[in-house]
Design a protein around this motif. Sequence first.
Motif, mmCIF file in Angstrom:
data_model
loop_
_atom_site.group_PDB
_atom_site.id
_atom_site.type_symbol
_atom_site.label_atom_id
_atom_site.label_comp_id
_atom_site.label_asym_id
_atom_site.label_seq_id
_atom_site.Cartn_x
_atom_site.Cartn_y
_atom_site.Cartn_z
ATOM 1 N N ASP A 70 0.693 -1.129 0.139
ATOM 2 C CA ASP A 70 -0.097 0.033 -0.015
ATOM 3 C C ASP A 70 0.545 1.274 0.033
ATOM 4 O O ASP A 70 1.803 1.068 -0.070
ATOM 5 C CB ASP A 70 -0.859 0.173 1.060
ATOM 6 N N GLU A 71 0.785 2.732 0.303
ATOM 7 C CA GLU A 71 1.142 3.378 -0.245
ATOM 8 C C GLU A 71 1.460 3.468 1.319
ATOM 9 O O GLU A 71 2.975 4.626 0.997
ATOM 10 C CB GLU A 71 -0.008 5.105 -0.495
ATOM 11 N N SER A 72 1.202 3.469 2.258
ATOM 12 C CA SER A 72 2.144 3.548 3.594
ATOM 13 C C SER A 72 2.750 3.284 3.645
ATOM 14 O O SER A 72 3.835 3.391 4.340
ATOM 15 C CB SER A 72 1.332 3.373 4.220
ATOM 16 N N GLY A 73 3.227 1.878 3.024
ATOM 17 C CA GLY A 73 4.898 0.715 2.768
ATOM 18 C C GLY A 73 4.788 0.062 4.081
ATOM 19 O O GLY A 73 5.302 -0.636 4.307
ATOM 20 N N GLU A 74 3.273 -0.066 4.567
ATOM 21 C CA GLU A 74 3.264 -0.894 5.909
ATOM 22 C C GLU A 74 2.368 -1.620 5.569
ATOM 23 O O GLU A 74 2.491 -3.307 6.742
ATOM 24 C CB GLU A 74 2.299 0.360 6.946
ATOM 25 N N ASP A 128 -13.939 0.938 3.718
ATOM 26 C CA ASP A 128 -12.962 2.394 2.995
ATOM 27 C C ASP A 128 -14.095 3.529 2.858
ATOM 28 O O ASP A 128 -14.631 4.009 2.973
ATOM 29 C CB ASP A 128 -12.338 1.463 1.863
ATOM 30 N N HIS A 140 -2.597 -6.899 9.527
ATOM 31 C CA HIS A 140 -2.585 -5.441 8.832
ATOM 32 C C HIS A 140 -2.492 -4.046 10.176
ATOM 33 O O HIS A 140 -3.574 -3.994 11.030
ATOM 34 C CB HIS A 140 -3.703 -4.892 8.088
ATOM 35 N N ALA A 142 -3.343 -0.811 10.026
ATOM 36 C CA ALA A 142 -4.914 -0.454 9.949
ATOM 37 C C ALA A 142 -6.284 -0.904 11.116
ATOM 38 O O ALA A 142 -7.084 0.129 11.641
ATOM 39 C CB ALA A 142 -6.154 -0.666 8.711
ATOM 40 N N SER A 145 -4.367 2.409 13.487
ATOM 41 C CA SER A 145 -4.316 3.373 13.109
ATOM 42 C C SER A 145 -5.998 3.544 12.542
ATOM 43 O O SER A 145 -6.343 5.002 12.822
ATOM 44 C CB SER A 145 -3.579 3.909 12.029
ATOM 45 N N GLN A 147 -6.980 3.951 9.623
ATOM 46 C CA GLN A 147 -6.833 4.496 8.448
ATOM 47 C C GLN A 147 -6.221 3.768 7.311
ATOM 48 O O GLN A 147 -5.759 2.471 7.704
ATOM 49 C CB GLN A 147 -5.656 5.701 8.656
ATOM 50 N N SER A 149 -5.102 2.734 3.766
ATOM 51 C CA SER A 149 -3.779 3.240 2.702
ATOM 52 C C SER A 149 -3.970 2.482 1.252
ATOM 53 O O SER A 149 -4.008 1.004 1.777
ATOM 54 C CB SER A 149 -2.427 3.728 3.488
#
Length: 185
Positions: A70-74, A128, A140, A142, A145, A147, A149
């Motif tokens: 994902d865009e966060s890299g997590e 989402d 995961h 999220a 958080s 959130q 991503s």
Amino acid sequence: MKVVSLEPGARRDAWLARLCAAVHGTEAGLAPLVAFSGTRHLLFPDEAARLWALVDEQDRPRALALLVMDESGEGMALTLAASLEESREPLRRLIRDLALNAPLRVTPGEALDEVFLRACGISRWVADDQGRRVGLTLAHPALLSGQLSPPLAFDDRAVLRRFKQERAFFETEKRAFVAGLDGDA
């Protein structure tokens, strides 16, 4: 049977071709080739995607799955997945193993409905930012958080433009895709 991550090379390309054909179908026009080429040239080089397989005792693939960062890299998103057998059991086993070990997110669809994904061990479900249901594994980020991503992606239209503008590139990709479908890799 065991789960393996494919390293760069001819075998990964061949199995990626099989996955794209299995997901998009052989009558889907250029969609399987666009997914194949975009993944090979835009996601794999940046290590933004990994191809996973459930293989049998003869090291033949029984199910394949593409995970994209994902865009966060997590976290990672399951973007393509298919069983290469009539039964969905190999795919269930593959996704279950990935769900136990990866910070995975899955958006249910026609082929992978929520009931099937729950049987694969996807245990947490959230909405989402567009209100769609998304399944998350316990690993995961999220979960902490709240959130989500989005997964990294490439522009299908840009790949199609490159096919039109660079005929040699298109022919090379087409040959690699067909070789992957025909090969024993």
